[in-house]
Design an enzyme around this catalytic site. Structure first.
Site, PDB file in Angstrom:
ATOM      1  N   CYS A  34       5.744 -12.301   9.238  1.00 51.39           N
ATOM      2  CA  CYS A  34       6.494 -11.229   9.937  1.00 51.39           C
ATOM      3  C   CYS A  34       7.125 -10.656  10.568  1.00 51.39           C
ATOM      4  O   CYS A  34       6.724 -11.756  11.889  1.00 51.39           O
ATOM      5  CB  CYS A  34       4.815 -10.205   9.379  1.00 51.39           C
ATOM      6  SG  CYS A  34       5.972  -8.610   9.392  1.00 51.39           S
TER       7      CYS A  34
ATOM      8  N   GLU B 107       8.399  -6.056  -2.102  1.00 53.02           N
ATOM      9  CA  GLU B 107       8.263  -4.942  -1.272  1.00 53.02           C
ATOM     10  C   GLU B 107       8.266  -5.169   0.297  1.00 53.02           C
ATOM     11  O   GLU B 107       7.931  -6.456   0.878  1.00 53.02           O
ATOM     12  CB  GLU B 107       6.768  -4.950  -1.347  1.00 53.02           C
ATOM     13  CG  GLU B 107       6.319  -4.678  -2.512  1.00 53.02           C
ATOM     14  CD  GLU B 107       4.831  -4.665  -3.016  1.00 53.02           C
ATOM     15  OE1 GLU B 107       4.036  -4.377  -1.761  1.00 53.02           O
ATOM     16  OE2 GLU B 107       4.685  -3.647  -4.182  1.00 53.02           O
TER      17      GLU B 107
ATOM     18  N   PHE C 277       2.064 -13.150  -8.017  1.00 53.33           N
ATOM     19  CA  PHE C 277       2.698 -12.245  -6.499  1.00 53.33           C
ATOM     20  C   PHE C 277       2.687 -13.274  -5.491  1.00 53.33           C
ATOM     21  O   PHE C 277       2.263 -14.227  -5.366  1.00 53.33           O
ATOM     22  CB  PHE C 277       1.482 -12.072  -6.122  1.00 53.33           C
ATOM     23  CG  PHE C 277       1.281 -10.421  -5.742  1.00 53.33           C
ATOM     24  CD1 PHE C 277       1.494  -9.211  -7.153  1.00 53.33           C
ATOM     25  CD2 PHE C 277       1.137  -9.638  -4.802  1.00 53.33           C
ATOM     26  CE1 PHE C 277       0.866  -8.088  -6.767  1.00 53.33           C
ATOM     27  CE2 PHE C 277       1.866  -8.216  -4.487  1.00 53.33           C
ATOM     28  CZ  PHE C 277       1.527  -7.558  -5.428  1.00 53.33           C
TER      29      PHE C 277
ATOM     30  N   HIS D  46      -6.171  -2.846  -6.678  1.00 53.79           N
ATOM     31  CA  HIS D  46      -6.959  -4.001  -6.846  1.00 53.79           C
ATOM     32  C   HIS D  46      -7.796  -4.073  -6.201  1.00 53.79           C
ATOM     33  O   HIS D  46      -8.836  -4.679  -6.273  1.00 53.79           O
ATOM     34  CB  HIS D  46      -5.991  -4.774  -6.499  1.00 53.79           C
ATOM     35  CG  HIS D  46      -5.198  -5.071  -5.444  1.00 53.79           C
ATOM     36  ND1 HIS D  46      -4.322  -3.411  -4.705  1.00 53.79           N
ATOM     37  CD2 HIS D  46      -5.619  -5.692  -3.803  1.00 53.79           C
ATOM     38  CE1 HIS D  46      -3.387  -3.436  -3.896  1.00 53.79           C
ATOM     39  NE2 HIS D  46      -4.328  -4.457  -2.884  1.00 53.79           N
TER      40      HIS D  46
ATOM     41  N   CYS E 153       3.732  -3.372  14.231  1.00 51.08           N
ATOM     42  CA  CYS E 153       2.764  -2.977  12.601  1.00 51.08           C
ATOM     43  C   CYS E 153       0.706  -3.545  13.302  1.00 51.08           C
ATOM     44  O   CYS E 153       0.983  -4.228  13.547  1.00 51.08           O
ATOM     45  CB  CYS E 153       2.949  -3.373  11.661  1.00 51.08           C
ATOM     46  SG  CYS E 153       2.581  -2.474  10.907  1.00 51.08           S
TER      47      CYS E 153
ATOM     48  N   CYS F 181      -1.752  -3.735   9.507  1.00 51.40           N
ATOM     49  CA  CYS F 181      -2.258  -4.458   8.671  1.00 51.40           C
ATOM     50  C   CYS F 181      -3.258  -4.793   7.915  1.00 51.40           C
ATOM     51  O   CYS F 181      -4.863  -5.929   8.649  1.00 51.40           O
ATOM     52  CB  CYS F 181      -1.547  -6.365   9.171  1.00 51.40           C
ATOM     53  SG  CYS F 181      -0.877  -7.119   7.489  1.00 51.40           S
ATOM     54  N   ASP F 182      -3.480  -5.351   6.354  1.00 50.20           N
ATOM     55  CA  ASP F 182      -4.682  -5.771   5.903  1.00 50.20           C
ATOM     56  C   ASP F 182      -4.409  -7.063   5.137  1.00 50.20           C
ATOM     57  O   ASP F 182      -5.488  -7.830   4.208  1.00 50.20           O
ATOM     58  CB  ASP F 182      -5.161  -4.661   5.032  1.00 50.20           C
ATOM     59  CG  ASP F 182      -3.871  -4.699   3.515  1.00 50.20           C
ATOM     60  OD1 ASP F 182      -3.099  -4.795   3.816  1.00 50.20           O
ATOM     61  OD2 ASP F 182      -4.541  -3.703   3.225  1.00 50.20           O
ATOM     62  N   THR F 183      -3.409  -7.728   5.395  1.00 52.75           N
ATOM     63  CA  THR F 183      -3.519  -9.124   4.657  1.00 52.75           C
ATOM     64  C   THR F 183      -3.426 -10.415   5.715  1.00 52.75           C
ATOM     65  O   THR F 183      -2.465  -9.713   6.960  1.00 52.75           O
ATOM     66  CB  THR F 183      -1.956  -8.931   4.647  1.00 52.75           C
ATOM     67  OG1 THR F 183      -1.771  -7.437   3.562  1.00 52.75           O
ATOM     68  CG2 THR F 183      -1.039 -10.151   3.176  1.00 52.75           C
TER      69      THR F 183
HETATM   70  S1  SF4 Z   1       1.962  -4.153   6.537  1.00 49.93           S
HETATM   71 FE1  SF4 Z   1       1.078  -6.541   7.629  1.00 49.93          FE
HETATM   72  S2  SF4 Z   1       2.864  -7.322   6.686  1.00 49.93           S
HETATM   73 FE2  SF4 Z   1       3.753  -4.996   5.992  1.00 49.93          FE
HETATM   74  S3  SF4 Z   1       4.894  -4.928   8.299  1.00 49.93           S
HETATM   75 FE3  SF4 Z   1       2.824  -4.597   9.134  1.00 49.93          FE
HETATM   76  S4  SF4 Z   1       2.144  -6.584   9.896  1.00 49.93           S
HETATM   77 FE4  SF4 Z   1       3.840  -7.166   8.774  1.00 49.93          FE
END
Ligand code: SF4
Length: 210
Positions: free
Chosen positions: A31, A116, A25, A204, A46, A49-51
């Site tokens: 972003c 992705e 990965f 995961h 957005c 987001c979980d990242t």
């Molecule tokens: S989920 Fe997170 S990484 Fe994906 S577009 Fe939304 S803010 Fe960006």
């Protein structure tokens, strides 16, 4: 071109059609739909987001001066073995940084390149597996690929509109949120109503892998 990488690690792909595959990965920093700062989340394009994609301080992260250096890092992360080398390039939004030089350098080292993206930027050529995950209220310009992965439910998204796009696989993934039971139920109902879609689970999170 140099690259800012949040993290780079060996794991199993947890989501989508290639779920369960051994993969490196490669998570780019940054972003275009959210700054990554909690204080900006409510106003972001957005906001579920979980990242963590901010900075370059994650496992295997850092700044890389050129494509060869980053591709060597990916290869070192994969380790021994030439069979079915797979790198999943994600973010943040990978299309902010991914360029043909890096795709070529990864191909030279025997990797299939999966990406992705949120689809708001056009994908470059040479990608072996393109997954687009559209976000409500954004203009998705990349409407073709291998896998369309819709996080569900999302107000303002009509799955029947997306079915006109040119993808080989249509996946629904329950949103990871406080109401995750409801999200799972909604995703299952959608697949039962619209069989073009398939359920994608974040395995995961079930297995405890990163
Ligand atoms: S989920 Fe997170 S990484 Fe994906 S577009 Fe939304 S803010 Fe960006």
């Amino acid at each position: 071109m140099s690259y800012a990488v949040k993290e780079c690690f060996l794991t199993l792909q947890g989501e989508g059609v290639q779920s369960g595959s051994r993969a490196v990965f490669l998570r780019f920093a940054g972003c275009n739909l959210w700054s990554g700062r909690e204080q900006d989340r409510a106003a972001a394009q957005c906001n579920f987001c979980d990242t963590d994609f901010v900075g370059t301080d994650g496992e295997g992260g850092g700044k890389f001066a050129d494509a060869a250096q980053l591709a060597d890092h990916v290869l070192a992360t994969w380790g021994e073995g030439e069979d079915r080398r797979l790198v999943v390039i994600t973010g943040g939004e990978p299309m902010l940084q991914l360029d043909p030089a890096l795709v070529d350098a990864l191909h030279d080292r025997g990797f299939r390149v999966a990406v992705e993206s949120n689809g708001t930027l056009p994908a470059i050529g040479g990608i072996d597996w393109l997954c687009i995950s559209p976000k409500a209220g954004t203009e998705v310009v990349q409407r073709s690929g291998d896998e369309l992965k819709l996080v569900w439910p999302q107000e303002g998204v009509d799955p029947s509109d997306l079915e006109r796009w040119d993808f080989g696989n249509f996946l629904i993934q329950p949103m990871d949120c406080e109401a995750r039971e409801e999200a799972l139920g909604a995703a299952i109902r959608l697949v039962m109503d619209r069989p073009r879609w398939r359920l994608s689970l974040q395995t995961h999170k079930l297995t405890g892998l990163p």
